[in-house]
Design a protein around this motif. Structure first.
Motif, mmCIF file in Angstrom:
data_model
loop_
_atom_site.group_PDB
_atom_site.id
_atom_site.type_symbol
_atom_site.label_atom_id
_atom_site.label_comp_id
_atom_site.label_asym_id
_atom_site.label_seq_id
_atom_site.Cartn_x
_atom_site.Cartn_y
_atom_site.Cartn_z
ATOM 1 N N SER A 299 -3.133 0.776 -6.170
ATOM 2 C CA SER A 299 -1.943 1.568 -5.881
ATOM 3 C C SER A 299 -0.926 0.708 -5.151
ATOM 4 O O SER A 299 -1.244 0.095 -4.124
ATOM 5 C CB SER A 299 -2.300 2.787 -5.020
ATOM 6 N N ARG A 300 0.298 0.655 -5.675
ATOM 7 C CA ARG A 300 1.342 -0.089 -4.989
ATOM 8 C C ARG A 300 1.665 0.524 -3.632
ATOM 9 O O ARG A 300 2.137 -0.164 -2.731
ATOM 10 C CB ARG A 300 2.609 -0.142 -5.853
ATOM 11 N N ALA A 301 1.429 1.800 -3.476
ATOM 12 C CA ALA A 301 1.737 2.472 -2.221
ATOM 13 C C ALA A 301 0.693 2.171 -1.152
ATOM 14 O O ALA A 301 1.008 2.058 0.031
ATOM 15 C CB ALA A 301 1.850 3.973 -2.425
ATOM 16 N N ALA A 302 -0.573 2.050 -1.572
ATOM 17 C CA ALA A 302 -1.657 1.871 -0.604
ATOM 18 C C ALA A 302 -2.190 0.443 -0.549
ATOM 19 O O ALA A 302 -2.698 0.006 0.485
ATOM 20 C CB ALA A 302 -2.805 2.832 -0.920
ATOM 21 N N GLY A 303 -2.091 -0.294 -1.645
ATOM 22 C CA GLY A 303 -2.676 -1.627 -1.713
ATOM 23 C C GLY A 303 -1.736 -2.713 -1.237
ATOM 24 O O GLY A 303 -0.541 -2.694 -1.526
ATOM 25 N N PHE A 304 -2.277 -3.669 -0.498
ATOM 26 C CA PHE A 304 -1.476 -4.797 -0.040
ATOM 27 C C PHE A 304 -1.216 -5.757 -1.198
ATOM 28 O O PHE A 304 -2.055 -5.931 -2.086
ATOM 29 C CB PHE A 304 -2.191 -5.528 1.094
ATOM 30 N N LEU B 152 14.019 -6.487 7.073
ATOM 31 C CA LEU B 152 13.817 -6.685 8.509
ATOM 32 C C LEU B 152 13.433 -5.379 9.202
ATOM 33 O O LEU B 152 12.607 -5.372 10.122
ATOM 34 C CB LEU B 152 15.083 -7.261 9.132
ATOM 35 N N GLY B 153 14.010 -4.256 8.744
ATOM 36 C CA GLY B 153 13.643 -2.957 9.309
ATOM 37 C C GLY B 153 12.190 -2.621 9.052
ATOM 38 O O GLY B 153 11.469 -2.161 9.953
ATOM 39 N N ALA B 154 11.739 -2.845 7.807
ATOM 40 C CA ALA B 154 10.338 -2.587 7.468
ATOM 41 C C ALA B 154 9.415 -3.514 8.246
ATOM 42 O O ALA B 154 8.313 -3.117 8.667
ATOM 43 C CB ALA B 154 10.119 -2.764 5.961
ATOM 44 N N LEU B 155 9.856 -4.745 8.457
ATOM 45 C CA LEU B 155 9.049 -5.703 9.212
ATOM 46 C C LEU B 155 8.874 -5.235 10.656
ATOM 47 O O LEU B 155 7.782 -5.351 11.233
ATOM 48 C CB LEU B 155 9.715 -7.067 9.168
ATOM 49 N N ILE B 156 9.926 -4.705 11.240
ATOM 50 C CA ILE B 156 9.841 -4.192 12.613
ATOM 51 C C ILE B 156 8.883 -3.007 12.688
ATOM 52 O O ILE B 156 8.046 -2.912 13.596
ATOM 53 C CB ILE B 156 11.240 -3.786 13.113
ATOM 54 N N VAL B 157 8.980 -2.094 11.708
ATOM 55 C CA VAL B 157 8.069 -0.946 11.668
ATOM 56 C C VAL B 157 6.630 -1.422 11.533
ATOM 57 O O VAL B 157 5.717 -0.913 12.211
ATOM 58 C CB VAL B 157 8.434 -0.007 10.508
ATOM 59 N N GLY B 158 6.412 -2.424 10.659
ATOM 60 C CA GLY B 158 5.069 -2.959 10.482
ATOM 61 C C GLY B 158 4.522 -3.590 11.740
ATOM 62 O O GLY B 158 3.338 -3.455 12.060
ATOM 63 N N ALA B 159 5.396 -4.280 12.484
ATOM 64 C CA ALA B 159 4.960 -4.913 13.726
ATOM 65 C C ALA B 159 4.618 -3.876 14.785
ATOM 66 O O ALA B 159 3.632 -4.025 15.527
ATOM 67 C CB ALA B 159 6.058 -5.852 14.240
ATOM 68 N N ILE B 160 5.409 -2.808 14.858
ATOM 69 C CA ILE B 160 5.175 -1.763 15.861
ATOM 70 C C ILE B 160 3.903 -0.988 15.560
ATOM 71 O O ILE B 160 3.120 -0.669 16.461
ATOM 72 C CB ILE B 160 6.385 -0.813 15.926
ATOM 73 N N THR B 161 3.677 -0.678 14.291
ATOM 74 C CA THR B 161 2.523 0.149 13.895
ATOM 75 C C THR B 161 1.280 -0.666 13.577
ATOM 76 O O THR B 161 0.200 -0.090 13.403
ATOM 77 C CB THR B 161 2.883 0.988 12.664
ATOM 78 N N GLY B 162 1.427 -1.996 13.495
ATOM 79 C CA GLY B 162 0.285 -2.796 13.090
ATOM 80 C C GLY B 162 -0.124 -2.505 11.660
ATOM 81 O O GLY B 162 -1.297 -2.702 11.307
ATOM 82 N N GLU C 192 -0.617 0.234 10.414
ATOM 83 C CA GLU C 192 -1.461 1.425 10.380
ATOM 84 C C GLU C 192 -0.596 2.634 10.028
ATOM 85 O O GLU C 192 -0.291 3.481 10.868
ATOM 86 C CB GLU C 192 -2.152 1.623 11.732
ATOM 87 N N VAL C 193 -0.189 2.684 8.770
ATOM 88 C CA VAL C 193 0.648 3.764 8.266
ATOM 89 C C VAL C 193 -0.030 4.357 7.035
ATOM 90 O O VAL C 193 -0.915 3.740 6.442
ATOM 91 C CB VAL C 193 2.056 3.250 7.909
ATOM 92 N N PRO C 194 0.352 5.583 6.625
ATOM 93 C CA PRO C 194 -0.305 6.213 5.475
ATOM 94 C C PRO C 194 -0.216 5.390 4.195
ATOM 95 O O PRO C 194 -1.148 5.402 3.383
ATOM 96 C CB PRO C 194 0.446 7.546 5.328
ATOM 97 N N GLU C 195 0.885 4.668 3.988
ATOM 98 C CA GLU C 195 1.062 3.888 2.769
ATOM 99 C C GLU C 195 1.480 2.459 3.127
ATOM 100 O O GLU C 195 2.645 2.071 3.005
ATOM 101 C CB GLU C 195 2.098 4.550 1.866
ATOM 102 N N PRO C 196 0.524 1.645 3.563
ATOM 103 C CA PRO C 196 0.854 0.277 4.001
ATOM 104 C C PRO C 196 1.376 -0.605 2.879
ATOM 105 O O PRO C 196 2.181 -1.501 3.111
ATOM 106 C CB PRO C 196 -0.487 -0.241 4.541
ATOM 107 N N GLY C 197 0.918 -0.355 1.642
ATOM 108 C CA GLY C 197 1.404 -1.140 0.515
ATOM 109 C C GLY C 197 2.883 -0.926 0.283
ATOM 110 O O GLY C 197 3.628 -1.866 -0.016
#
Length: 267
Positions: free
Chosen positions: A54-59, A209-219, A221-226
């Motif tokens: 899944s593109r939504a869940a898979g890295f 850059l916005g998504a990168l900041i969200v990723g850094a803040i949440t580690g 750990e979001v419902p759809e990391p992919g």
């Protein structure tokens, strides 16, 4: 930046050689990054994990993992991992070529034909010999450096898959996201008065850059990391491809116009 070739050019201005092979190769090298999406689709189609990819869940990096099994908390199995990693390397090489071959002068004015580039400007401090680099030139050089760093990062990602136990894979991914995002943001600013595409490029950079900041803040750990990771990577790929298209179109137009002028002159 708004001037035309027929207007008196400021002292120190010059028209970059947009007809050179170097400029043509540089523009098309940027555009060639779109091959990534073709390779990704093929690798996803061949996915052999216990669950459909899944593109939504898979890295994204899961597609380049060389072994089948559990990586961190994910079951991965990508038979065409070699194709995904090769695509990363090709994409990175294209970006490095673009950074090397596209001169700062060409990059400064590529989006608006007839505009002259300026490397220096005079400083009114009583000394006519004092010159400093212009802001567009500084931006253009910065964009070239950032694009090269982004390219080097994705080459590292392809050469060092996620499951080989090396921190270089993560470092390479960060290089691509951070440098690529800032390169697009600066390019959007540089071309702001030259083309409406500048808004799209800036939006791509801000999204990354916005998504990168969200990723850094949440580690992550979001419902759809992919999906979050793709919001970091896809805008860079699409944005740089769009920039390559603008540059390639400019060089093609200049070469065509030059050939037409030569044809008229020979009659």
């Amino acid at each position: 930046m708004k001037g035309h070739a027929t207007a008196p050019a400021p002292a120190g201005s010059f028209l970059p050689d947009t007809r050179s092979i170097r400029a043509n190769v540089g523009g098309w090298a940027q555009l060639s990054v779109v091959q990534y999406f073709v390779a990704e689709a093929a690798v996803i189609e061949a996915w052999a994990g216990p669950e459909p990819y899944s593109r939504a869940a898979g890295f994204i990096s899961d597609l380049g993992a060389i072994s089948c099994g559990i990586y961190e908390d994910r079951a991965v199995c990508s038979p065409l991992h070699w194709l995904m990693n090769a695509s990363f390397v090709v994409q990175g090489l294209a970006l490095v070529l673009g950074a090397l071959f596209l001169t700062a002068g060409l990059l400064s004015v590529a989006a608006q034909p007839g505009v002259t580039a300026r490397r220096f400007r005079a400083v009114a401090d009583g000394s006519p010999q004092t010159r400093v680099l212009t802001v567009p030139w500084i931006l253009a050089v910065s964009i070239r450096i950032l694009t090269g760093v982004a390219g080097l990062g994705t080459i590292i990602v392809g050469l060092v898959p996620e499951d080989v136990g090396s921190p270089w894979h993560f470092a390479g991914a960060l290089m691509f996201f951070i440098a690529g995002g800032f390169a697009l943001l600066l390019l959007g600013i540089l071309w702001l008065r030259q083309t409406p595409v500048s808004w799209f490029l800036a939006a791509c950079g801000l999204t990354c850059l916005g998504a990168l900041i969200v990723g850094a803040i949440t580690g992550m750990e979001v419902p759809e990391p992919g999906l979050l990771e793709r919001l970091m990577g896809y805008p860079v790929t699409v944005g740089l491809a769009a920039a390559g298209l603008v540059i390639a179109q400019r060089t093609h137009t200049e070469r065509k116009a030059h050939s037409a002028r030569q044809g008229v002159g020979s009659r």
